[in-house]
Motif scaffolding. Sequence first.
Motif, mmCIF file in Angstrom:
data_model
loop_
_atom_site.group_PDB
_atom_site.id
_atom_site.type_symbol
_atom_site.label_atom_id
_atom_site.label_comp_id
_atom_site.label_asym_id
_atom_site.label_seq_id
_atom_site.Cartn_x
_atom_site.Cartn_y
_atom_site.Cartn_z
ATOM 1 N N GLN A 116 9.549 12.143 7.521
ATOM 2 C CA GLN A 116 10.781 12.702 8.078
ATOM 3 C C GLN A 116 11.698 11.603 8.596
ATOM 4 O O GLN A 116 12.914 11.699 8.538
ATOM 5 N N ASN A 122 15.574 12.982 6.059
ATOM 6 C CA ASN A 122 15.304 14.318 6.583
ATOM 7 C C ASN A 122 16.260 15.414 6.150
ATOM 8 O O ASN A 122 16.104 16.549 6.581
ATOM 9 N N ARG A 123 17.232 15.122 5.294
ATOM 10 C CA ARG A 123 18.136 16.213 4.913
ATOM 11 C C ARG A 123 17.552 17.035 3.764
ATOM 12 O O ARG A 123 17.468 18.261 3.850
ATOM 13 N N PHE A 159 14.481 18.929 4.927
ATOM 14 C CA PHE A 159 14.690 20.216 5.587
ATOM 15 C C PHE A 159 14.748 21.353 4.573
ATOM 16 O O PHE A 159 14.067 22.362 4.712
ATOM 17 N N TRP A 160 15.551 21.162 3.521
ATOM 18 C CA TRP A 160 15.704 22.233 2.524
ATOM 19 C C TRP A 160 14.418 22.489 1.743
ATOM 20 O O TRP A 160 14.207 23.568 1.216
ATOM 21 N N VAL A 187 11.088 23.505 5.002
ATOM 22 C CA VAL A 187 11.113 24.796 5.706
ATOM 23 C C VAL A 187 10.770 25.959 4.762
ATOM 24 O O VAL A 187 9.834 26.713 5.040
ATOM 25 N N PRO A 188 11.469 26.123 3.625
ATOM 26 C CA PRO A 188 11.080 27.227 2.727
ATOM 27 C C PRO A 188 9.640 27.107 2.227
ATOM 28 O O PRO A 188 8.925 28.090 2.171
ATOM 29 N N TYR A 248 7.049 27.951 5.313
ATOM 30 C CA TYR A 248 7.039 29.360 5.739
ATOM 31 C C TYR A 248 6.565 30.266 4.616
ATOM 32 O O TYR A 248 5.826 31.222 4.846
#
Lengths: 230, 308
Positions: A39, A43-44, A47-48, A51-52, A55
């Motif tokens: 990270q 980190n951009r 993130f995309w 996270v998906p 989860y």
Amino acid sequence: MIDLALFVAFPYVAVILAIVVGLYRYYTDRFSYSSLSSQFLENRTLFWGSVPFHYGILVILLAHLLALLFPGLWSSLIGAQARLYVLEVTGLALALMAIVGMALLFIRRLNNQRVLMVTSTIDWIFLVVLLAQILLGFWVALFFRWGSDWYLHTAVPWLISLATLSPQAQYVSVLPFIVKLHMLGGFLIIALFPFTRLVHFVTFPITYFWRPYQVVIWNRRVRAGVEVKK
Amino acid sequence: MFRRGFEDMWTRHRGLIVLALFCLLAAATGSQLWGAPIARSADEGQTLFEQRCVACHTIGGGKLVGPDLKGVTARRDRAWLVRFISAPDQVLAQKDPIATQLLQEYGNVPMPNLGLTNEQVTAIITYLGGTAGGAAAPAGQAAAQPMGAGDPVIGKDLFIGSIRFQNGGPPCMACHSIAGIGALGGGALGPDLTGAFGKFGDTGINSVLATLPFPTMNPIFGKALLTADEQASLKAFFQAASVAERPAEAVGQLSILAVVGAAILILIAHLFFSRRLAQVRRPMVSSRRLSAISHQPPAVSSQRPTRR
């Protein structure tokens, strides 16, 4: 014979390997027990992707586990047609979300020079296995529906028979090839798990649920409201 | 640096790990072989025949879904019988002339691969060639049972699982689709049963429902066979379904729903988390950078930083 090797011997080997090597690594090389987060390097896109992926995969994993541990509860949950449809569609959407996230993470790891530098061979092998496993799961759910129902009567009795040390491979050895591949893929991941950075899975900070919500650390020792002079 | 620790462990203890793996594999396989039930009983053939074959075959009781097997060991070559009983699907796929002719003769209903072991096949052939081959043996017991008139509505409820099977078997819908149930139909692990009534015929359906003689269903329903009432209701439902309207194919609809669902979930994730790094770390990093370049005081913290 091949069924015995694949659906009885292999799962036991995988689980024992996960436990033995996992513990061995923990006691000999504790510092490596981490996701080796990148990270800080980028980190951009992370993130995309992250996270998906996380989860999606966690909820689906939880559903597999829940149906295995409480088959009765699960069976009543999907007992009505509408609930079965909603659950299946939710599962498919989550799987797709995980696939999208994972594809992004894959691309990021390939394209970002800094992240590429900290990626080892086993990381690549594992990434491919994991992506294949999620794609297979999506495939099974879409083309061999309704997995959330027949799972209870095929994989669950098989897994229970393995857990109770009276293995019965015939519950799954007759299933379609793709379905068997997904089941074996699960155990392949368990077997590879202690050799990879997936070990971060067991470092989930579960103690956060009961640790003090605020930790106060003093620079100088204070006793009974009186500052102690050095 | 990141990969060092673990690869070290592998290099140092390679022998130990490989040995441990080998022992595990040997132990797991050995324990399974030791515990595996192997057909040795002399009555094994008869028991197997009554469990697995009577749904479609009799010995001296006439044709059902498949041929009467009286004297079959004299009619056919033993090697052919072994091959066909072990894997009828493969023999058919090889365009074996006898198997192809039988398939046409019996309404294009192929014999399923029952997943029998070599020992079981031998036991069945021994039974077919022994006393049973000559004497009048039990006709298809399951098929011979009288079946009352069933209620197609109850049959549908049993199919979709709103009424549970008495002996605990899973609802048909987990694996099978059929005309006349729900928007997305039933499962797709097993075949669609819309045409099942026409395919198996009246007698055939009776037999199939009584014994469910398919390799995938056998371990599941082996100890949870359907009661006579349930069989009758399902049969009535199958008969009604054979003329009902087909539901649309579900794969396309499911794919679209999955794409829409995933898009919504990703959007929610974005709305929920996108600001989590924007508030603290990024303003600090960018303000330090700015001040390092211009030697001026850090930017005002309330100002939203521009994205890189």
